[in-house]
Design a protein around this motif. Sequence first.
Motif, PDB file in Angstrom:
ATOM      1  N   HIS A   1       0.809  -1.218   0.000  1.00 15.94           N
ATOM      2  CA  HIS A   1       0.000   0.000   0.000  1.00 15.94           C
ATOM      3  C   HIS A   1       0.842   1.267   0.000  1.00 15.94           C
ATOM      4  O   HIS A   1       0.369   2.319   0.439  1.00 15.94           O
ATOM      5  CB  HIS A   1      -0.991  -0.018   1.163  1.00 15.94           C
TER       6      HIS A   1
ATOM      7  N   PRO B   1       1.590   3.063  -2.590  1.00 13.63           N
ATOM      8  CA  PRO B   1       0.831   4.048  -3.359  1.00 13.63           C
ATOM      9  C   PRO B   1      -0.338   4.641  -2.568  1.00 13.63           C
ATOM     10  O   PRO B   1      -0.682   5.808  -2.765  1.00 13.63           O
ATOM     11  CB  PRO B   1       0.337   3.241  -4.566  1.00 13.63           C
TER      12      PRO B   1
ATOM     13  N   MET C   1       1.042   7.387  -0.615  1.00 13.00           N
ATOM     14  CA  MET C   1       1.255   8.573  -1.451  1.00 13.00           C
ATOM     15  C   MET C   1      -0.062   9.301  -1.700  1.00 13.00           C
ATOM     16  O   MET C   1      -0.129  10.538  -1.685  1.00 13.00           O
ATOM     17  CB  MET C   1       1.882   8.172  -2.789  1.00 13.00           C
TER      18      MET C   1
ATOM     19  N   SER D   1      -3.885  -0.420  -5.645  1.00 13.95           N
ATOM     20  CA  SER D   1      -2.523   0.095  -5.492  1.00 13.95           C
ATOM     21  C   SER D   1      -1.501  -0.591  -6.383  1.00 13.95           C
ATOM     22  O   SER D   1      -0.445  -0.035  -6.652  1.00 13.95           O
ATOM     23  CB  SER D   1      -2.086  -0.009  -4.022  1.00 13.95           C
TER      24      SER D   1
ATOM     25  N   HIS E   1      -1.191   5.081  -7.202  1.00 14.86           N
ATOM     26  CA  HIS E   1      -1.608   6.075  -6.211  1.00 14.86           C
ATOM     27  C   HIS E   1      -2.740   6.945  -6.742  1.00 14.86           C
ATOM     28  O   HIS E   1      -3.525   7.480  -5.968  1.00 14.86           O
ATOM     29  CB  HIS E   1      -0.429   6.946  -5.765  1.00 14.86           C
TER      30      HIS E   1
END
Lengths: 554, 437, 123
Positions: B117, B119, B122, B258, B264
């Motif tokens: 996870h 992303p 982000m 993700s 993201h």
Amino acid sequence: MTLLKISGGKVVDPVHGIKGEVLDLWIRDGVIIAKPANPEETPDKVIDASGRLIMAGGVDMHCHIAGPKVNLARKMRPEDKRNARPVQRTLLTRSGTGGSVPSTFATGYLYAGLGYTTAFDAAVPPLGARHAHEELQDTPLLDKGFYVLMGNNHYALKQIAANEPGRLRDFTAWLLQASKGYAIKLVNPGGVEVWKSGGGNIHELDEQVGHFSCTPRQIIQGLAQTAMDLELPHPVHVHCNNLGLPGNWRTTLATMEALEGRRAHLTHVQFHSYGGEPDRQDLFSSKTLELAEYVNDHPNLTVDVGQVLFGNTTSMTGDGPLGYYLHKVTGGKWTNADTEMEAGCGIVPVTYREKSFVNALQWAIGLEWYLLVKDPWRVAMSTDHPNGGSFLAYPQIIQLLMDRNCRREVLKRVNPRVLERSQLWDLDREYSLEEIAIITRAGPARCLGLKNKGHLGPGADADITIYNESADIRAMFEMPWKVIKDGVVVVDQGEIREAEGGRTYYVHPEFDSAGVNDIQKWFESFYTIQFANYPVGEEYLAGGGVRSSCGSRS
Amino acid sequence: MTELKVVANATCTFCGCVCDDIELTVEGDHITKAKNACVLGKAWFLNHHVEPGPSARIRGKEVSLEEAMDEAARILTDAKFPIVYGLSDTTCEAQRVAVAIADWVGACIDTTTSVCHGPSGMAFQGVGEVTCSLGEVKNRADLVIFWGCNPAESHPRHWTRYSTMPKGLFVPRGRKDRTVVLVDVRKTKSAPAADIFLQIRPRMDFEVLWVLRALVKGLKLDPADLADTGVSLQQLEDLAGKMKSCKFGVLFFGMGLSMTRGKHLNVEAALALTRDLNDFTRFYAAPMRGHGNVTGADNVVSWQTGYPFGVHLGKGFPRFNPGEFTTTDTLARKEADAAMIIASDPMGNFSQAARDHLGTIPYIALDPKETATTAAATVAFTTATYGINVPGTVYRMDDVPIPLRAAFDSPHPSDELVLRGIEKRVRALQRASAAAR
Amino acid sequence: MEKKAEELFILIAGRSTRQGTSMNESKFGKDYTEEIGTVQVCPEDMNRLAISPGDLVRLRTGQGAIEIPCVAARDGELPPGMLFMAYGHYSSQLMGSDTHGTGMPSSKGLDVYFSRIGPPVSA
């Protein structure tokens, strides 16, 4: 057994009425002692503080430095850290990031570098207590602790609604024990629960809290009384309803009145002193005078300010609906994190601008509070770090308080309408060094019931800050000459000399164990972790912890 | 006769659900019963065995712990660009020491978050997140959406403990009071448990999420615009209506968002959608985190460095840049010249280029089990298993910290003990080298 | 061995229950290696391409190629044109190292060229 002598410094110790006299301080094993009676006894080490100014280590009684919301803010804001000066690793110290929400080791070093040796996080949901303790273990050089969010706790609200003060008291004691917390914190009492139950907020003290048959007034009264009944070292710590809203001064005044003489600490009062009406920014004004007068007349109350400084920072609060409100104002990123049965949380980046009427008035209102509360023992220095600004701004605030020309210079720059809506320009009062020592250490230590902090008399913890005396007040407070924690020099002219130390303070009030069955039954119906896995063990206490006694308050 | 022991309120660390209501029956060094555990949890406890080999090896040869820690410290201090990676299957207590070592040696510290996870982390930095602890879902949620995840196979007790089945304060009838929606590209084993299943085309998550954002805002759309998504405008209008009219909605998202193209940006769309919905009702989002303490790793790295993963400490202070300082990148670009891998198996699941480079540099591995990564390590430690042999702290997927209880002792040391030994040696080497200068 | 032309499929790599339960036993054990070393194909595609369960198939991307046995996916689980396999040693060989600035290689929804090789040699 080591004996340390600090000789020749000018001591400012308001607890003992010492106002800059040249005195020697004696320290044995981390504790200040009277001068040894035996003249043969020679110190193992002498620090020559001639021509320098000595105060007890600073005490920050309201900041956000550890736990779930602080760490969410760190994760959410890389840009904040990239714009800030980083903390470099040395052979002795860990690296870190700065900005409005420094990393844990950096937080410890930065506070110590500023001459602060004690700091309390103001808002931890008990379910996240273990997390807060883990972070405090990684926040060196500070004595520390946190307040436990209770103003929207379901079990507490249920007992208040049922008019069961005994059960409320037992539950509070049980919860403080389970979380290893230090004090009771109310955040927007009842309002957060309303926000969690479909949205919205609460605006009046006598409004009913959603599905609970109780009101903010009853929550405030009930938990203020509970703190007194349990004889906690710190009274109930209140973040009032309606934070930030124009016209909220009425709520703040009503809250003070609702306490009916009970002891209470009202926090970041700057954010709660606004005149005007919710949807009329043009009517926004300062109501500090009215509120400060009430505080002046009511010795049961103490406040900290929550000073706003111009610049970018992070708003982080247990006041969930406030987070949403700020998100709607900024239009930027927003984190909301609600905790089952207990609390809420909102995090939003904010920028206070000199040219903004609202922001500039907030700045002025904060300073008005320091200047209008007559008794400095009852007003504590805070920025509500990082909500109004970073704790690193304390020297700047000290300068503004000690030098009226300095604040008038700022007033000339900021949005001119502030002059019409605030009386700051006309306040001539300038703080003395003794008064600064009171609002930055002696006062908060007394308010927290920390008998060994905030002063330099025998028996005090040898947490001592030695400043280079200077006409440049800000520079003087920004970089102390030496900072001593538990009798050890931890900072020398801005350089960290000792990287470890500091303990977690907590309370352990007694309760009737007969009440635990009911708590457990409730807990097991609604929580998602096991009852047995909820209490925080002693292994999570930094430095082994210090249990502050209840009931010994004089 | 072996001693029989019962451990109540034990915590399963197999997945991010971190169920802490397991009752273990322990006979000697075997767990014979794991009451309340799911199929994965049962396998985690009942199949657990202590690795028979030595606790420490250098290039495959058995050595003492001290020799191995000496060698590990030497590798890390000699390196110009060391990396520390893994951490999602060990205690916070061990993670804290691992980050300390990375700091002392100026390493890149990264966790398995970067390949699950990351992303989402982000996206969180982009828009924030409206989220809550799982008990809020249990007590209040009347609309529960799973997107790009398959709890039936990856988080089997999520439904019964937290999200769909339990009776809660405001959903007293449990499942009957909730609407459950699954959105995925496959009709997984989770689909039968949902009231509504939307099968979208692969790599269309971003588009579908943005259509929902538009519908929530009240915009009119042309059905033809949805031709490639696999779902109809009507289906999404219906879902958007449900999202706006529920009392408490939550969207749990998995690596379907993700790990798929867009990454993201997919998650950001989900977070923005759920945020927007708070203008109408209360709506939340939460990632379905995989490993038992990957959430703890995010927390520890964040509180110690300020950033959640992919943190470079080589300049003496933390710098964050996913894609630059994340492990797939530092390995595949052949930048790392030494590594310490803790409780993860990049040799088993990284891209070939990353694996190839890891195979050419000296590295240290800590793991309770033999893996492709430990097998090829320069220094390999077999460690005790967290939550079975080692107590400590882990964070559930919703950031709730939970204690672990040890069921029985392992002959192997804990990760924390090994890491503390390495840290001590690293610091001694650094002090010696500073004194020599 | 007859080799059919390659067709473009989309591969989803993910977790499976069997993978989760067998990894605690050993990552070198039969259950685990079998689980991560098998690709699921939907029955319609199996029929259309005349593939029998257990046949070796080839999956190829710009990064690499693997040859592994296949099984039929449960009815309805996969739409035609989509493949599934448990994430691990084999699926990772098809995955690139480019993380597009995120740290995360694209690991789900990969374009793969799929072809039947034929029955396993041992059969």
